[in-house]
Design a protein around this motif. Structure first.
Motif, PDB file in Angstrom:
ATOM      1  N   THR A 136       0.837  -1.196   0.000  1.00  9.59           N
ATOM      2  CA  THR A 136       0.000   0.000   0.000  1.00  9.59           C
ATOM      3  C   THR A 136       0.874   1.250   0.000  1.00  9.59           C
ATOM      4  O   THR A 136       2.102   1.168   0.092  1.00  9.59           O
ATOM      5  CB  THR A 136      -0.924   0.043   1.231  1.00  9.59           C
ATOM      6  N   THR A 137       0.240   2.420  -0.062  1.00 11.89           N
ATOM      7  CA  THR A 137       1.001   3.673  -0.031  1.00 11.89           C
ATOM      8  C   THR A 137       1.641   3.905   1.331  1.00 11.89           C
ATOM      9  O   THR A 137       2.499   4.783   1.466  1.00 11.89           O
ATOM     10  CB  THR A 137       0.079   4.864  -0.357  1.00 11.89           C
ATOM     11  N   TYR A 138       1.225   3.141   2.340  1.00 10.07           N
ATOM     12  CA  TYR A 138       1.755   3.312   3.690  1.00 10.07           C
ATOM     13  C   TYR A 138       2.895   2.339   3.999  1.00 10.07           C
ATOM     14  O   TYR A 138       3.394   2.303   5.118  1.00 10.07           O
ATOM     15  CB  TYR A 138       0.640   3.124   4.724  1.00 10.07           C
ATOM     16  N   GLU A 139       3.304   1.572   3.006  1.00  7.70           N
ATOM     17  CA  GLU A 139       4.356   0.577   3.225  1.00  7.70           C
ATOM     18  C   GLU A 139       5.663   1.221   3.685  1.00  7.70           C
ATOM     19  O   GLU A 139       6.429   0.616   4.447  1.00  7.70           O
ATOM     20  CB  GLU A 139       4.594  -0.211   1.937  1.00  7.70           C
ATOM     21  N   ARG A 140       5.901   2.458   3.252  1.00 13.27           N
ATOM     22  CA  ARG A 140       7.164   3.118   3.593  1.00 13.27           C
ATOM     23  C   ARG A 140       7.305   3.318   5.097  1.00 13.27           C
ATOM     24  O   ARG A 140       8.422   3.450   5.613  1.00 13.27           O
ATOM     25  CB  ARG A 140       7.241   4.469   2.884  1.00 13.27           C
ATOM     26  N   TYR A 141       6.199   3.353   5.831  1.00 14.34           N
ATOM     27  CA  TYR A 141       6.267   3.544   7.276  1.00 14.34           C
ATOM     28  C   TYR A 141       6.830   2.324   7.998  1.00 14.34           C
ATOM     29  O   TYR A 141       7.193   2.411   9.174  1.00 14.34           O
ATOM     30  CB  TYR A 141       4.871   3.846   7.826  1.00 14.34           C
ATOM     31  N   LEU A 142       6.925   1.206   7.320  1.00 16.57           N
ATOM     32  CA  LEU A 142       7.411  -0.030   7.943  1.00 16.57           C
ATOM     33  C   LEU A 142       8.928  -0.113   7.941  1.00 16.57           C
ATOM     34  O   LEU A 142       9.504  -0.900   8.691  1.00 16.57           O
ATOM     35  CB  LEU A 142       6.858  -1.246   7.208  1.00 16.57           C
ATOM     36  N   LYS A 143       9.586   0.706   7.136  1.00 15.04           N
ATOM     37  CA  LYS A 143      11.007   0.491   6.840  1.00 15.04           C
ATOM     38  C   LYS A 143      11.978   1.366   7.609  1.00 15.04           C
ATOM     39  O   LYS A 143      13.159   1.059   7.674  1.00 15.04           O
ATOM     40  CB  LYS A 143      11.251   0.667   5.340  1.00 15.04           C
TER      41      LYS A 143
END
Length: 340
Positions: A330-337
Motif C-alpha cells: 500500500t502507499t503506507y508501506e514506507r512507514y514499515l522500513k
C-alpha cells in the motif's frame, strides 16, 4: 472413412473452441494486468504529488498570498515591544513572536526543550492543553494576547532576556477549527510558524499507544511521565509493545496525513519553516536553520530528554506480522522500513 472424417472434424472443433477460450482467458488476464498497473501508477503519482508538495513547502517563506480578499505580507520576522501588565519588564529588547505547530507524540517536547536551551528563546509549552483556553475563538485570542504580551507566566518563561517568544500548539487543540481567524491574527501580529512534523506516523502511533498505557500502568515507580531523562527509564518504558488495530489502521493513517496537509494548506501563507523530527535526529545542523529563521544568534542547543523507542519498528509492535501484512503493497508501506 466417413466416421474418421467426422471424428477429425469434431476434434478440430474442440481444438478451435479451446483455443478461443484460451485467447479470451489471455485477454482477460491482460485487461486485469493493465487495470492493476493503472491503479498502481495513479496511486504512485498521487503519493509523489503529495511528497513534492511537502518538499515545495519545506523551508520556504511565502511573502504574499491572497486569502478571502486579504493580502498577507511577511517578508521579515516582525519585531515587537511587549508591555506586560503582570510585571515590570526592565529591558527594552524587542522580541519576535513564533508558534510551534505539531501533533502529540511527534517529538515536539524534545524540540521545544532544545529551543528553550537558547538563552534568547522562551517557548511556553502546550498552553492550549487546557480546554478553557480554547473553548471558543474569544478565549483563544485572549490567550494568544497574554502569551505574546508576556502576561502568561510558565516554567519556561524568560521575561527579561528573551528575544523570541512562542509556544507549542497541537493541531487538535482548536487550531483547525478557526483557521481563518487565527491566520488573520498571525498576519497582523507578524507571528512566524514552525511546523514540527513526523515523517513516520506509524512510530508516532506506537508512541501514542505506549504513552496511553503508561498513564494507567505508571511503570516508573507509580509515576506517569511523557518524557524521560535517562536511558534506564527509556528502556523500561520501551518494553511495552502495543497491539495495533489493523482493521482501521489504513484509515487512521490516512486521517493523520489529511490533517497535516490541511494545516500546511491553511497556514501556508504565513512566514514559516517546516522541520521534520527524523531530519533533526539525523542532522542536528537543522537547528541552526531554525535559529536563522528566528533571526537569533547561533548557540549550541541541548536537551536532557532521551529517546524511548529505538531500533526497527518491528521490535516495538506486538502484532507486527499483522501490521506488516496490512500495509505491505500500500502507499503506507514506507512507514514499515524506517530505522533510527
Amino acid at each position: 472413412m466417413a466416421e474418421f472424417v467426422h471424428f477429425v472434424y469434431k476434434v478440430a472443433i474442440i481444438i478451435r473452441s479451446r483455443k478461443k477460450r484460451l485467447r479470451v482467458l489471455k485477454l482477460l488476464v491482460l485487461i486485469c494486468a493493465i487495470v492493476y498497473v493503472i491503479y498502481i501508477y495513479s496511486t504512485y503519482l498521487k503519493r509523489i504529488c503529495i511528497e513534492k508538495k511537502r518538499e515545495f513547502l519545506e523551508f520556504q517563506v511565502i511573502k504574499t498570498f491572497h486569502y478571502n480578499n486579504v493580502i498577507y505580507q511577511s517578508p521579515i520576522a516582525h519585531l515587537h515591544q511587549p508591555k506586560p501588565k503582570t510585571f515590570n519588564r526592565y529591558t527594552r529588547k524587542p522580541v519576535r513572536l513564533f508558534v510551534i505547530m505539531s501533533m502529540q507524540r511527534s517529538g515536539s517536547g524534545w524540540f521545544e526543550s532544545l529551543l528553550n536551551s537558547h538563552m534568547n528563546i522562551s517557548s511556553n509549552g502546550e498552553i492550549f492543553g487546557q480546554k478553557k483556553r480554547r473553548q471558543n475563538l474569544t478565549s483563544i485570542i485572549n490567550t494568544l494576547d497574554r502569551v505574546y504580551n508576556m502576561d502568561l507566566i510558565t516554567s519556561s518563561s524568560k521575561n527579561d532576556c528573551s528575544a523570541a517568544i512562542g509556544f507549542k500548539w497541537m493541531l487538535n487543540q482548536g487550531l483547525m477549527e478557526h483557521p481563518k481567524e487565527i491566520l488573520d491574527y498571525f498576519s497582523k501580529r507578524g507571528v512566524s510558524v514552525i511546523f514540527f512534523l513526523r515523517r513516520n506516523i506509524m512510530r508516532r502511533l506506537v508512541s501514542i499507544l505506549a504513552n496511553s498505557f503508561d498513564k494507567d500502568a505508571r511503570v516508573l515507580n507509580g509515576i506517569h511521565v511523557s518524557h524521560v531523562h535517562s536511558h534506564g527509564e527509556a528502556l523500561l518504558l520501551s518494553r511495552f509493545k502495543p497491539t495495533i488495530n489493523v482493521t482501521s489502521l489504513k484509515s487512521d493513517l490516512g486521517k493523520i496525513e489529511s490533517t497535516v496537509m490541511k494545516a500546511l494548506e491553511y497556514f501556508n501563507c504565513t512566514r514559516h519553516i517546516i522541520v521534520y523530527y527524523e531530519d533533526l535526529i539525523k542532522n542536528p545542523y537543522k537547528l541552526t536553520q531554525v535559529e536563522d529563521f528566528l533571526k537569533l544568534p547561533r548557540m549550541k542547543l541541548s536537551s536532557r530528554q532521551v529517546k524511548i523507542h529505538k531500533g526497527p519498528l518491528s521490535g516495538h509492535i506486538n502484532n507486527w506480522k499483522d501490521v506488516n501484512n496490512t500495509l505491505f503493497g500500500t502507499t503506507y508501506e514506507r512507514y514499515l522500513k524506517s530505522d533510527y
